[in-house]
Design a protein around this motif. Structure first.
Motif, PDB file in Angstrom:
ATOM      1  N   ARG A  58       0.842  -1.199   0.000  1.00 13.02           N
ATOM      2  CA  ARG A  58       0.000   0.000   0.000  1.00 13.02           C
ATOM      3  C   ARG A  58       0.878   1.252   0.000  1.00 13.02           C
ATOM      4  O   ARG A  58       0.602   2.222  -0.715  1.00 13.02           O
ATOM      5  CB  ARG A  58      -0.948  -0.021   1.201  1.00 13.02           C
ATOM      6  N   ASP A  59       1.935   1.237   0.812  1.00 12.98           N
ATOM      7  CA  ASP A  59       2.848   2.381   0.828  1.00 12.98           C
ATOM      8  C   ASP A  59       3.479   2.605  -0.545  1.00 12.98           C
ATOM      9  O   ASP A  59       3.705   3.749  -0.955  1.00 12.98           O
ATOM     10  CB  ASP A  59       3.962   2.162   1.854  1.00 12.98           C
ATOM     11  N   PRO A  86       8.379   6.707   6.459  1.00 12.58           N
ATOM     12  CA  PRO A  86       8.487   5.965   7.717  1.00 12.58           C
ATOM     13  C   PRO A  86       8.055   4.513   7.541  1.00 12.58           C
ATOM     14  O   PRO A  86       7.222   4.187   6.693  1.00 12.58           O
ATOM     15  CB  PRO A  86       7.529   6.716   8.653  1.00 12.58           C
ATOM     16  N   SER A  87       8.624   3.645   8.367  1.00 14.83           N
ATOM     17  CA  SER A  87       8.356   2.216   8.245  1.00 14.83           C
ATOM     18  C   SER A  87       6.912   1.895   8.596  1.00 14.83           C
ATOM     19  O   SER A  87       6.286   2.561   9.427  1.00 14.83           O
ATOM     20  CB  SER A  87       9.304   1.409   9.134  1.00 14.83           C
ATOM     21  N   CYS A  88       6.402   0.850   7.963  1.00 16.73           N
ATOM     22  CA  CYS A  88       5.072   0.341   8.289  1.00 16.73           C
ATOM     23  C   CYS A  88       5.224  -0.749   9.350  1.00 16.73           C
ATOM     24  O   CYS A  88       6.322  -1.017   9.846  1.00 16.73           O
ATOM     25  CB  CYS A  88       4.374  -0.188   7.043  1.00 16.73           C
ATOM     26  N   LEU A 140      -4.752   5.298   2.029  1.00 15.58           N
ATOM     27  CA  LEU A 140      -3.390   5.750   2.308  1.00 15.58           C
ATOM     28  C   LEU A 140      -3.351   6.779   3.434  1.00 15.58           C
ATOM     29  O   LEU A 140      -2.316   7.400   3.660  1.00 15.58           O
ATOM     30  CB  LEU A 140      -2.752   6.329   1.045  1.00 15.58           C
ATOM     31  N   GLY A 141      -4.464   6.917   4.157  1.00 14.20           N
ATOM     32  CA  GLY A 141      -4.483   7.797   5.311  1.00 14.20           C
ATOM     33  C   GLY A 141      -3.422   7.433   6.344  1.00 14.20           C
ATOM     34  O   GLY A 141      -2.710   8.317   6.841  1.00 14.20           O
ATOM     35  N   PRO A 142      -3.273   6.137   6.703  1.00 16.67           N
ATOM     36  CA  PRO A 142      -2.223   5.773   7.659  1.00 16.67           C
ATOM     37  C   PRO A 142      -0.820   6.112   7.169  1.00 16.67           C
ATOM     38  O   PRO A 142       0.045   6.496   7.962  1.00 16.67           O
ATOM     39  CB  PRO A 142      -2.409   4.255   7.813  1.00 16.67           C
ATOM     40  N   ILE A 188       9.803   2.485   2.471  1.00  9.44           N
ATOM     41  CA  ILE A 188       9.710   2.771   1.043  1.00  9.44           C
ATOM     42  C   ILE A 188      10.461   4.062   0.757  1.00  9.44           C
ATOM     43  O   ILE A 188      10.281   5.064   1.450  1.00  9.44           O
ATOM     44  CB  ILE A 188       8.233   2.892   0.612  1.00  9.44           C
ATOM     45  N   VAL A 189      11.283   4.023  -0.279  1.00  8.12           N
ATOM     46  CA  VAL A 189      12.031   5.195  -0.703  1.00  8.12           C
ATOM     47  C   VAL A 189      11.493   5.644  -2.055  1.00  8.12           C
ATOM     48  O   VAL A 189      11.363   4.838  -2.984  1.00  8.12           O
ATOM     49  CB  VAL A 189      13.535   4.892  -0.823  1.00  8.12           C
TER      50      VAL A 189
END
Length: 263
Positions: free
Chosen positions: A48-49, A199-201, A238-240, A207-208
């Motif tokens: 998702r990220d 930031p990490s999930c 993608l709110g989170p 993700i870069v």
């Protein structure tokens, strides 16, 4: 120089639990997942990220051409196929068994007009091909969770050369690995500083994103508005991702900038 890469010999396994089908490369590491009742949805947080790039460009028909390095369970390819009908998708996968399993067990569409799978090394493809893409997504790991030639400066430089002016690179990395910082430095060098680490999930992946000629410069309000539109159109929330970005990433003046620095 082109490397003569051979297909991996590790096992490829499938498991199921609580309505989710998982792909493994002969270990407990999850290499892909699909909720059986929602085969087009992105089940894993990091996938998702990786679709957050859809918030970073305004054009309704972006991306028009996407390259995915690493097929896995086909989640990213399926999402773009379903929700970006104008997009022509190219996938490079080193293991021919993965393509077969993705089609049989994870509902990867068989539509060569819109979705082409090349069997081979992603680094060889990138260094030897001259096609141009709007969105390059790199998610390639071996059975030991190593990226090998997909995490080198020449590879990232080749990605930069293959991007359109408004193109974006998106790379999945393990945020807690010892080589993470070096990977980020290589991406940043290849793109002359035009990169940002999200930031990490929950699973620890980070993700870069890196931008080509057209920088990203967006206020959080625009990101939230685009995320709401994307959720309404596709179901992807993608709110989170934006929430983690706001809490843990330095955002001068409340803006996400990739490709330019504040004056």
């Amino acid at each position: 120089m082109t490397r003569r890469s051979t297909a991996p010999r590790h096992a490829v396994d499938i498991s199921e639990a609580d309505g989710v089908r998982y792909l493994h490369f002969g270990s407990e590491w999850v290499q892909g997942a699909m909720r059986i009742a929602r085969p087009w949805a992105l089940e894993l947080d990091y996938t998702r990220d990786m679709m957050a790039g859809l918030l970073l460009r305004d054009a309704a028909d972006w991306p028009r051409r996407a390259l995915l390095v690493g097929l896995g369970a086909g989640s990213l390819a399926k999402f773009l196929y379903r929700h970006r009908p104008q997009c022509r998708i190219t996938v490079v996968e080193i293991n021919p068994r993965i393509e077969l399993i993705a089609r049989q067990a994870f509902k990867l569409p068989d539509d060569p007009r819109r979705l082409i799978v090349h069997i081979g090394c992603g680094a060889d493809f990138m260094l030897g091909d001259d096609s141009c893409f709007d969105y390059i997504l790199v998610d390639g790991f071996d059975a030991a969770a190593r990226s090998g030639p997909l995490d080198t400066l020449p590879f990232y430089q080749a990605c930069r050369a293959r991007l359109a002016a408004d193109g974006l690179l998106c790379v999945n990395l393990f945020g807690d690995s010892r080589g993470f910082a070096a990977s980020v430095r290589r991406i940043d060098e290849a793109f002359a500083g035009a990169s940002a680490v999200f930031p990490s999930c929950a699973c620890g992946n980070r993700i870069v994103f890196a931008s080509s000629d057209v920088p990203v410069d967006l206020p959080l309000s625009t990101l939230r508005a685009r995320a709401a539109e994307l959720k309404k159109a596709t179901g992807l929330d993608l709110g989170p991702t934006i929430g983690r970005l706001q809490l843990r990433h330095p955002l001068p003046e409340g803006r996400l900038r990739i490709g330019q620095r504040p004056s």
